[in-house]
Design a protein around this motif. Structure first.
Motif, short mmCIF file in Angstrom:
data_model
loop_
_atom_site.label_atom_id
_atom_site.label_comp_id
_atom_site.label_asym_id
_atom_site.label_seq_id
_atom_site.Cartn_x
_atom_site.Cartn_y
_atom_site.Cartn_z
N GLU A 25 -8.46 -1.54 6.65
CA GLU A 25 -7.21 -2.08 7.07
C GLU A 25 -6.26 -1.02 7.05
OE1 GLU A 25 -4.59 -6.10 6.68
OE2 GLU A 25 -5.74 -5.33 5.08
N LYS A 26 -5.21 -0.87 8.27
CA LYS A 26 -4.31 0.41 8.26
C LYS A 26 -2.98 -0.14 8.64
CE LYS A 26 -4.93 2.69 12.73
NZ LYS A 26 -5.19 3.96 13.02
N LEU A 27 -1.95 0.18 8.25
CA LEU A 27 -0.77 0.02 8.67
C LEU A 27 -0.42 0.25 10.07
CD1 LEU A 27 2.26 -1.00 8.28
CD2 LEU A 27 2.70 1.55 7.56
N ASN A 28 0.12 -0.76 10.88
CA ASN A 28 0.32 -0.45 12.33
C ASN A 28 1.81 -0.19 12.39
OD1 ASN A 28 0.13 -0.17 15.11
ND2 ASN A 28 0.49 -2.62 15.24
N VAL B 52 2.64 2.03 3.50
CA VAL B 52 3.71 1.13 3.66
C VAL B 52 5.01 1.45 2.96
CG1 VAL B 52 4.54 -1.35 3.31
CG2 VAL B 52 2.41 -1.06 4.13
N TYR C 88 5.67 -6.40 8.05
CA TYR C 88 4.80 -5.35 8.66
C TYR C 88 3.56 -5.89 9.35
CZ TYR C 88 2.16 -5.15 4.60
OH TYR C 88 1.46 -5.30 3.48
N ASP C 89 2.92 -5.28 10.06
CA ASP C 89 1.59 -5.90 10.70
C ASP C 89 0.57 -4.61 10.44
OD1 ASP C 89 2.33 -3.96 12.76
OD2 ASP C 89 2.38 -5.29 14.46
N THR C 90 -0.63 -5.01 10.40
CA THR C 90 -1.78 -4.16 10.39
C THR C 90 -2.79 -4.27 11.27
OG1 THR C 90 -2.99 -5.63 8.78
CG2 THR C 90 -1.33 -4.07 7.73
N SER D 264 0.76 -1.08 -0.04
CA SER D 264 -0.01 -0.03 0.08
C SER D 264 1.03 1.24 -0.07
CB SER D 264 -0.91 -0.05 1.35
OG SER D 264 -0.13 0.23 2.41
#
Length: 348
Positions: free
Chosen positions: A140-143, A101, A129-131, A98
């Motif tokens: 959903e969004k990047l964490n 990211v 990475y985690d979301t 995305s």
């Protein structure tokens, strides 16, 4: 309101909402879910105010009571690897990454990688990475990016996320615990191409040869320009052939200059403090130029220097207990990467 609620009722609703959200900055097109009775009075209003937060306004007599709710979210992890052909941004998009990211990848590597000169076809990238996933909305969004790696001309650059107590907080480190953050970012904007170097050249408008005291970066009009380092703004105004111009004073006798901007970011003015990576303006074509670009200079002790050749101090590394904890975290991430690599049938 266009829902049939009268003005007096709408005023009460706005007043009740204002205790929890700034209604003046709600974007145009923001959707509300309304329950209205046969007399035109509102019984309930639901508004999504964040990724997993909603606000419910319920009628109680002639007034309204607000309740805030948090939707359950799930953590999801992803391990993505790919080859680079063209640019990291283009190749990352093709691999399903995305914009958020890719923007974060650009940020964490911007201190150690010159994206204009070092990236070549055949290079590789990987990111773990985690979301956060909201099952109710499907959003959903990047964490966090936990690990990222570039292999450039055979040289491996690996970075791990680690949180420390104190002023450093969350940052990215090389496997040996050395900090990756430099005094200045190598490139003060994302996804740009280097179009002109430091040194003598024929001026494209004046048509005679003179010293070009900085670098020119080409990118789409309006691309955000970032402060290359922490500092104090010495000037943020129109400045002759430079057009819209910003000059920032950093430590160690270093100043950075950003010219030909389309405009300035909110709050950018003389005397203000900026943080490294903060948006300060937007790429444009003001002043004496042929086309849109960012002109970027670094001055050391009053003299313009080549940004590509300047050696600058880097951040301190981890020591003691912090280094031990970091080493344990690196091993834990490596163990997870082996699992994800096996599941996806590629080498870790």
């Amino acid at each position: 309101m266009d829902s049939g609620v009268d003005r007096a009722e709408a005023y009460k609703i706005i007043q009740a909402l204002s205790e929890h959200v700034n209604v003046s900055i709600l974007p145009v097109g923001k959707e509300f879910n309304l329950t209205i009775d046969t007399t035109g009075k509102l019984n309930k209003l639901t508004l999504v105010v964040g990724f997993a937060e909603s606000l419910e306004l319920v009628r109680h007599g002639d007034n309204y009571r607000a309740n805030q709710f948090e939707s359950p979210v799930d953590a999801r992890k992803y391990y993505v690897k790919g080859g680079i052909s063209g640019s990291l941004y283009q190749s990352g998009k093709e691999s399903g990454l995305s914009n958020s990211v890719l923007t974060k990848l650009n940020e964490i590597f911007s201190y150690s990688v010159d994206f204009q000169r070092q990236i070549r076809a055949g290079d590789q990238f990987s990111v773990f990475y985690d979301t956060l996933f909201n099952s109710q909305t499907g959003k959903e969004k990047l964490n966090r990016i936990l690990f990222a790696e570039l292999i450039l001309s055979g040289e491996k650059i690996s970075l791990y996320r680690f949180s420390t107590e104190g002023p450093q907080g969350v940052d990215y480190y090389y496997p040996d615990g050395q900090g990756s953050r430099g005094f200045l970012m190598r490139t003060p904007l994302e996804n740009a191409r280097l179009s002109s170097y430091f040194g003598r050249r024929k001026h494209p408008v004046l048509e005679y040869t003179r010293v070009h005291k900085g670098l020119d970066f080409g990118a789409p009009l309006g691309t955000p320009i970032l402060a290359a380092g922490d500092g104090i703004i010495e000037r943020a105004s129109y400045f002759g052939s430079f057009g819209n111009y910003i000059r920032i004073r950093h430590g160690s006798g270093i100043k950075t200059i950003y010219a030909h901007l389309k405009g300035y970011a909110k709050g950018i003015s003389k005397g203000g403090r900026v943080k490294q990576g903060q948006v300060i303006g937007y790429l444009g074509a003001t002043g004496r130029v042929q086309g849109r670009h960012l002109h970027y200079e670094i001055h050391k002790n009053g003299t313009a220097v080549d940004p590509l050749r300047l050696d600058l101090p880097i951040s301190k590394g981890l020591v003691g207990d912090s280094l031990n904890q970091f080493s344990q975290q690196v091993q834990k991430i490596q163990d997870e990467l082996i699992k994800y690599a096996q599941q996806n049938q590629f080498d870790s």
